[in-house]
Design a protein around this motif. Sequence first.
Motif, PDB file in Angstrom:
ATOM      1  N   ILE A  75      14.352 -19.625  20.259  1.00 37.58           N
ATOM      2  CA  ILE A  75      14.560 -20.420  21.463  1.00 37.58           C
ATOM      3  C   ILE A  75      15.064 -19.158  22.603  1.00 37.58           C
ATOM      4  CG2 ILE A  75      15.889 -22.118  23.023  1.00 37.58           C
ATOM      5  CD1 ILE A  75      15.933 -23.569  20.037  1.00 37.58           C
ATOM      6  N   ARG A  76      14.276 -19.060  23.778  1.00 28.74           N
ATOM      7  CA  ARG A  76      14.817 -18.267  24.701  1.00 28.74           C
ATOM      8  C   ARG A  76      14.964 -19.218  25.968  1.00 28.74           C
ATOM      9  NH1 ARG A  76       9.700 -14.867  23.410  1.00 28.74           N
ATOM     10  NH2 ARG A  76      10.306 -14.019  21.200  1.00 28.74           N
ATOM     11  N   TRP A  77      16.139 -18.713  26.720  1.00 35.41           N
ATOM     12  CA  TRP A  77      16.290 -19.262  27.823  1.00 35.41           C
ATOM     13  C   TRP A  77      16.675 -18.262  28.803  1.00 35.41           C
ATOM     14  CZ3 TRP A  77      21.149 -18.708  30.467  1.00 35.41           C
ATOM     15  CH2 TRP A  77      21.323 -19.462  31.546  1.00 35.41           C
ATOM     16  N   SER A  78      16.336 -18.403  30.316  1.00 31.37           N
ATOM     17  CA  SER A  78      16.481 -17.466  31.190  1.00 31.37           C
ATOM     18  C   SER A  78      16.688 -18.025  32.543  1.00 31.37           C
ATOM     19  CB  SER A  78      15.620 -16.088  31.037  1.00 31.37           C
ATOM     20  OG  SER A  78      14.567 -16.112  31.826  1.00 31.37           O
ATOM     21  N   THR A  79      17.339 -17.062  33.324  1.00 28.36           N
ATOM     22  CA  THR A  79      17.632 -17.466  34.706  1.00 28.36           C
ATOM     23  C   THR A  79      17.598 -16.278  35.435  1.00 28.36           C
ATOM     24  OG1 THR A  79      19.723 -17.443  34.959  1.00 28.36           O
ATOM     25  CG2 THR A  79      18.861 -19.463  34.562  1.00 28.36           C
ATOM     26  N   ASP A  80      17.575 -16.075  36.615  1.00 32.03           N
ATOM     27  CA  ASP A  80      17.752 -14.933  37.410  1.00 32.03           C
ATOM     28  C   ASP A  80      18.972 -14.088  37.214  1.00 32.03           C
ATOM     29  OD1 ASP A  80      15.385 -15.435  38.763  1.00 32.03           O
ATOM     30  OD2 ASP A  80      16.377 -16.364  40.684  1.00 32.03           O
ATOM     31  N   ARG A  81      19.984 -14.783  36.885  1.00 32.69           N
ATOM     32  CA  ARG A  81      21.289 -13.907  36.308  1.00 32.69           C
ATOM     33  C   ARG A  81      21.782 -13.693  34.954  1.00 32.69           C
ATOM     34  NH1 ARG A  81      23.387 -12.136  40.935  1.00 32.69           N
ATOM     35  NH2 ARG A  81      25.262 -11.778  40.151  1.00 32.69           N
ATOM     36  N   ALA A  82      20.964 -14.888  34.095  1.00 34.40           N
ATOM     37  CA  ALA A  82      21.537 -14.781  32.609  1.00 34.40           C
ATOM     38  C   ALA A  82      20.280 -15.035  31.871  1.00 34.40           C
ATOM     39  CB  ALA A  82      22.524 -15.879  32.512  1.00 34.40           C
ATOM     40  N   SER A  83      20.438 -14.827  30.602  1.00 38.20           N
ATOM     41  CA  SER A  83      19.533 -15.318  29.332  1.00 38.20           C
ATOM     42  C   SER A  83      20.263 -15.290  28.288  1.00 38.20           C
ATOM     43  CB  SER A  83      18.373 -14.109  29.446  1.00 38.20           C
ATOM     44  OG  SER A  83      18.684 -12.823  28.989  1.00 38.20           O
ATOM     45  N   ALA A  84      19.726 -15.905  27.348  1.00 39.57           N
ATOM     46  CA  ALA A  84      19.915 -16.308  25.868  1.00 39.57           C
ATOM     47  C   ALA A  84      18.854 -16.426  25.146  1.00 39.57           C
ATOM     48  CB  ALA A  84      21.013 -17.450  25.874  1.00 39.57           C
ATOM     49  N   ASP A  85      19.008 -15.955  23.731  1.00 41.09           N
ATOM     50  CA  ASP A  85      18.027 -15.965  22.953  1.00 41.09           C
ATOM     51  C   ASP A  85      18.452 -16.137  21.448  1.00 41.09           C
ATOM     52  OD1 ASP A  85      15.996 -14.646  20.896  1.00 41.09           O
ATOM     53  OD2 ASP A  85      15.305 -13.603  22.712  1.00 41.09           O
TER      54      ASP A  85
END
Length: 173
Positions: A75-85
Amino acid sequence: SRPSAHRSVSATSGGAGVVFRPVSSLAIVANYGLGWRAPMLFDLYANGPIIAEGRFELGDPTLATERARNIEGGIRWSTDRASADVTVYRNTVTNCIFTASTQVFQNGLRVFRHEQTDARTTGGEPSVAARVPDILTLRAAHAFVQVDHRHARHPLPPLPPARPTCRPDLARA
């Protein structure tokens, strides 16, 4: 009788994956792959001291080609300032080649043998990154892996340690 020095390998490699994006900042991924590795000359024919490692190694000219199947999900989540994987995987290897310690010594060095077994590698890696001010990104990750005999369920040597990482990155102007 001595095994033939002539070897021929025929194997298949390949992979396929899918990505599902329920929203633009989130991806759910899955991959499947096939791979192989022929024994190296050292796996087959080692017969002497490895001074840099302080051991004596013996190869095995009867070793077969490794064949692997891998499945991975994440699962990968990302925005302009942060990300998590978060990624997890399982790799099943038939004829996995490894080096095992024996109780025998030769010329004062412990003897290690190149051997084979069916193995299972299970592991994963969670990671996060955040841009704190615009010029600094903080990253952290933790990789872990377990390698076991597929049928006996005990670790294969050498087992890599868990690997945490944390580092800052400065943006370039």
